[in-house]
Design an enzyme around this catalytic site. Structure first.
Site, PDB file in Angstrom:
ATOM      1  N   GLN A  83     102.314 -27.290   3.866  1.00  0.00           N
ATOM      2  CA  GLN A  83     102.664 -25.942   4.674  1.00  0.00           C
ATOM      3  C   GLN A  83     103.844 -26.072   5.061  1.00  0.00           C
ATOM      4  O   GLN A  83     104.782 -25.173   5.130  1.00  0.00           O
ATOM      5  CB  GLN A  83     101.687 -25.822   5.606  1.00  0.00           C
ATOM      6  CG  GLN A  83     100.141 -25.307   5.362  1.00  0.00           C
ATOM      7  CD  GLN A  83     100.096 -24.333   4.445  1.00  0.00           C
ATOM      8  OE1 GLN A  83     100.583 -23.095   4.361  1.00  0.00           O
ATOM      9  NE2 GLN A  83      99.732 -24.607   3.238  1.00  0.00           N
ATOM     10  N   HIS A 114     106.740 -24.762   2.655  1.00  0.00           N
ATOM     11  CA  HIS A 114     107.024 -23.015   2.653  1.00  0.00           C
ATOM     12  C   HIS A 114     108.278 -22.609   3.109  1.00  0.00           C
ATOM     13  O   HIS A 114     108.968 -21.862   2.545  1.00  0.00           O
ATOM     14  CB  HIS A 114     105.758 -22.405   3.238  1.00  0.00           C
ATOM     15  CG  HIS A 114     104.585 -21.932   2.480  1.00  0.00           C
ATOM     16  ND1 HIS A 114     104.535 -21.408   1.127  1.00  0.00           N
ATOM     17  CD2 HIS A 114     103.389 -22.691   2.577  1.00  0.00           C
ATOM     18  CE1 HIS A 114     103.351 -21.428   0.886  1.00  0.00           C
ATOM     19  NE2 HIS A 114     102.618 -22.141   1.515  1.00  0.00           N
ATOM     20  N   GLU A 148      96.223 -20.498  11.648  1.00  0.00           N
ATOM     21  CA  GLU A 148      96.169 -19.767  10.280  1.00  0.00           C
ATOM     22  C   GLU A 148      95.212 -20.714   9.331  1.00  0.00           C
ATOM     23  O   GLU A 148      94.128 -20.292   8.856  1.00  0.00           O
ATOM     24  CB  GLU A 148      97.197 -19.719   9.440  1.00  0.00           C
ATOM     25  CG  GLU A 148      97.307 -18.832   8.189  1.00  0.00           C
ATOM     26  CD  GLU A 148      98.473 -18.911   7.440  1.00  0.00           C
ATOM     27  OE1 GLU A 148      98.748 -18.200   6.227  1.00  0.00           O
ATOM     28  OE2 GLU A 148      99.679 -19.646   7.682  1.00  0.00           O
ATOM     29  N   HIS A 149      95.391 -21.921   9.190  1.00  0.00           N
ATOM     30  CA  HIS A 149      94.512 -22.889   8.432  1.00  0.00           C
ATOM     31  C   HIS A 149      94.322 -23.894   9.110  1.00  0.00           C
ATOM     32  O   HIS A 149      94.910 -24.687   9.894  1.00  0.00           O
ATOM     33  CB  HIS A 149      95.159 -23.629   7.156  1.00  0.00           C
ATOM     34  CG  HIS A 149      96.187 -22.419   6.346  1.00  0.00           C
ATOM     35  ND1 HIS A 149      97.405 -22.180   6.471  1.00  0.00           N
ATOM     36  CD2 HIS A 149      95.389 -21.657   5.171  1.00  0.00           C
ATOM     37  CE1 HIS A 149      97.861 -21.179   5.475  1.00  0.00           C
ATOM     38  NE2 HIS A 149      96.467 -20.865   4.648  1.00  0.00           N
ATOM     39  N   ASP A 184      94.427 -21.730  -1.290  1.00  0.00           N
ATOM     40  CA  ASP A 184      95.420 -21.177  -1.285  1.00  0.00           C
ATOM     41  C   ASP A 184      95.430 -20.534  -2.760  1.00  0.00           C
ATOM     42  O   ASP A 184      95.889 -19.556  -3.058  1.00  0.00           O
ATOM     43  CB  ASP A 184      96.810 -22.044  -1.596  1.00  0.00           C
ATOM     44  CG  ASP A 184      97.486 -22.119  -0.081  1.00  0.00           C
ATOM     45  OD1 ASP A 184      97.096 -21.131   0.764  1.00  0.00           O
ATOM     46  OD2 ASP A 184      98.419 -22.765   0.032  1.00  0.00           O
ATOM     47  N   HIS A 217      82.809  23.669  23.772  1.00  0.00           N
ATOM     48  CA  HIS A 217      81.986  22.381  22.944  1.00  0.00           C
ATOM     49  C   HIS A 217      80.323  22.842  23.641  1.00  0.00           C
ATOM     50  O   HIS A 217      79.553  22.555  22.937  1.00  0.00           O
ATOM     51  CB  HIS A 217      82.369  21.256  23.772  1.00  0.00           C
ATOM     52  CG  HIS A 217      83.641  20.435  23.124  1.00  0.00           C
ATOM     53  ND1 HIS A 217      84.768  21.261  22.979  1.00  0.00           N
ATOM     54  CD2 HIS A 217      83.778  19.302  22.539  1.00  0.00           C
ATOM     55  CE1 HIS A 217      85.743  20.612  22.432  1.00  0.00           C
ATOM     56  NE2 HIS A 217      84.932  19.465  21.856  1.00  0.00           N
TER      57      HIS A 217
END
Length: 430
Positions: free
Chosen positions: A259, A262, A327-328, A361, A420
């Protein structure tokens, strides 16, 4: 990497500082994006061609120069080596199979008075998927965004992907062919988001935009939300590994690298219950970094936002993970399914020492479009359900109207909404 210890009196403050990420919108980017969006909305194809030529260094004369057909996508697929073709088809098949399990179905039931109530599920008509095409090519993003839409029953999937200097990436286009993309426009940036949201003479307006992008793409998605739906505005990639010391240190080190490579602002965190094991992983990282082509990015990421945290036990490690809401999340421990029950907040949970995050992934099956920046506390991975809508079904029987009409009348008069109340009262027998 920073070293934190849960027994330190400053641990909570240090952890909060570690997780802090500036998510405030950049005013200059917002201004530029606002102008681009307004121009595309006003001038359509002409503006789209102009911005694409300016920002991507292309020389398109007409919109046809920016359109790829199914034949183009198939040709790209056929140009690839057989092993890549097989890998794309395998990944797409696994992602499709997983997302089939997420399909929502319509349902109804009847009250004792014969009133029918229920929920009708329908797919979106048309969606747009954004695929990055700058520094790197991401065929996996094509599959992860298009396949759930395909499974949901979306009839048109429009893909936009920038092609800097006019260079088209065959593996990205092949992924679009495999995943059932309807049409591709070779445009990117804020102008692509605006074209999908507002429509142009050639780009059809979509109902929802999904997929990652740079700061300009994110700003455009924020701006057009409401005109169209969006999946999320994602932040930098994150991984949190909880390790009990039974996984080879080299494996964990490379998972953290996976990661960190990235982006310089990606985040990789390791929580362990043994200082000796954390030291072993650090030694492995020091050795393995020499073999990494993206070494500079990894080192910047780990130096900026990476950390090793010493916890007293796995229970505490899981509580820290719930606070981080990553996230992971890798549970590189014995009996991972039991420990997973203690996790309340995570985009995806990777269980056991053989489950590297990178498998998720590409080809495990679940979606890799995941909530970041602690938003896993309240949001979920991209899925089939994101491309389906729910409509309530109500069919009141004559008998039911007598009972419900009186209740509605009382409440409507209480809100001073006479029409109504009368609408319900007209259907009463007395």
């Amino acid at each position: 990497m920073k070293k934190l210890d849960t027994q330190s009196p400053d641990f909570q403050a240090e952890l909060k500082t570690l997780l802090a990420f500036e998510t405030a919108q950049n005013r200059e980017i917002d201004r530029i994006v606002a102008d681009i969006c307004a121009d595309v909305q006003k001038r359509g194809d002409a503006a789209l061609i102009e911005y694409t030529n300016r920002f991507d260094g292309t020389s398109a004369q007409t919109i046809d120069d920016l359109i790829l057909t199914q034949d183009d996508l198939q040709s790209a697929f056929e140009r690839l080596p057989e092993n890549i073709q097989t890998a794309l088809k395998t990944a797409a098949r696994r992602v499709e199979s997983y997302h089939e399990h997420q399909k929502m179905e319509s349902w109804t039931y009847e009250d004792e008075d014969g009133t029918l109530l229920g929920q009708q599920i329908t797919p979106l008509d048309r969606v747009g998927i954004y695929v990055p095409g700058g520094k790197a090519a991401y065929p996996s993003s094509v599959i992860m965004n298009a396949m759930p839409a395909h499974v949901a029953g979306v009839k048109e999937i429009i893909m936009v992907v920038p092609t800097p200097k006019g260079e088209r990436n065959d593996i990205v286009l092949a992924a679009a062919f495999v995943a059932g993309v309807t049409k591709v426009f070779t445009v990117g940036g804020a102008q692509a988001g605006a074209a999908l949201a507002y429509g142009t003479e050639s780009v059809p307006q979509v109902d929802k935009i999904t997929g990652p992008g740079n700061a300009f793409v994110a700003a455009a998605k924020r701006r057009v939300f409401g005109v169209v739906g969006i999946d999320m505005v994602a932040g930098p990639s994150e991984i949190l590994v909880i390790a009990d010391g039974t996984t080879p240190a080299d494996w964990v080190a490379m998972d953290l690298f996976s990661q960190a490579e990235h982006d310089e602002i990606a985040q990789a965190i390791l929580i362990g219950t043994s200082q000796a094991y954390l030291d072993e992983v650090q030694t492995a990282m020091n050795r393995l970094i020499e073999t990494m082509p993206r070494r500079a990015i990894i080192e910047a990421s780990l130096g900026n936002r990476g950390a090793m945290i010493l916890a007293k036990d796995l229970d505490e490690a899981c509580e820290i993970a719930n606070y981080i809401s990553p996230e992971h999340l890798e549970l590189s421990v014995e009996n991972p399914q039991e420990w997973a029950k203690k996790i309340r907040h995570a985009g995806a949970i990777f269980m056991g020492r053989y489950t590297s995050e990178s498998l998720g992934d590409y080809c495990a099956g679940p979606n890799h479009v995941l909530p970041t920046s602690r938003t896993a506390r309240f949001s979920s991975p991209l899925g089939t359900y994101d491309f389906q809508k729910r409509s309530s079904l109500i069919q009141v029987s004559e008998q039911g109207a007598q009972k419900l009409g009186k209740t509605a009348s009382v409440l409507a008069h209480g809100e001073s909404l006479t029409a109504h109340a009368r609408a319900a009262e007209f259907r009463l027998k007395d």
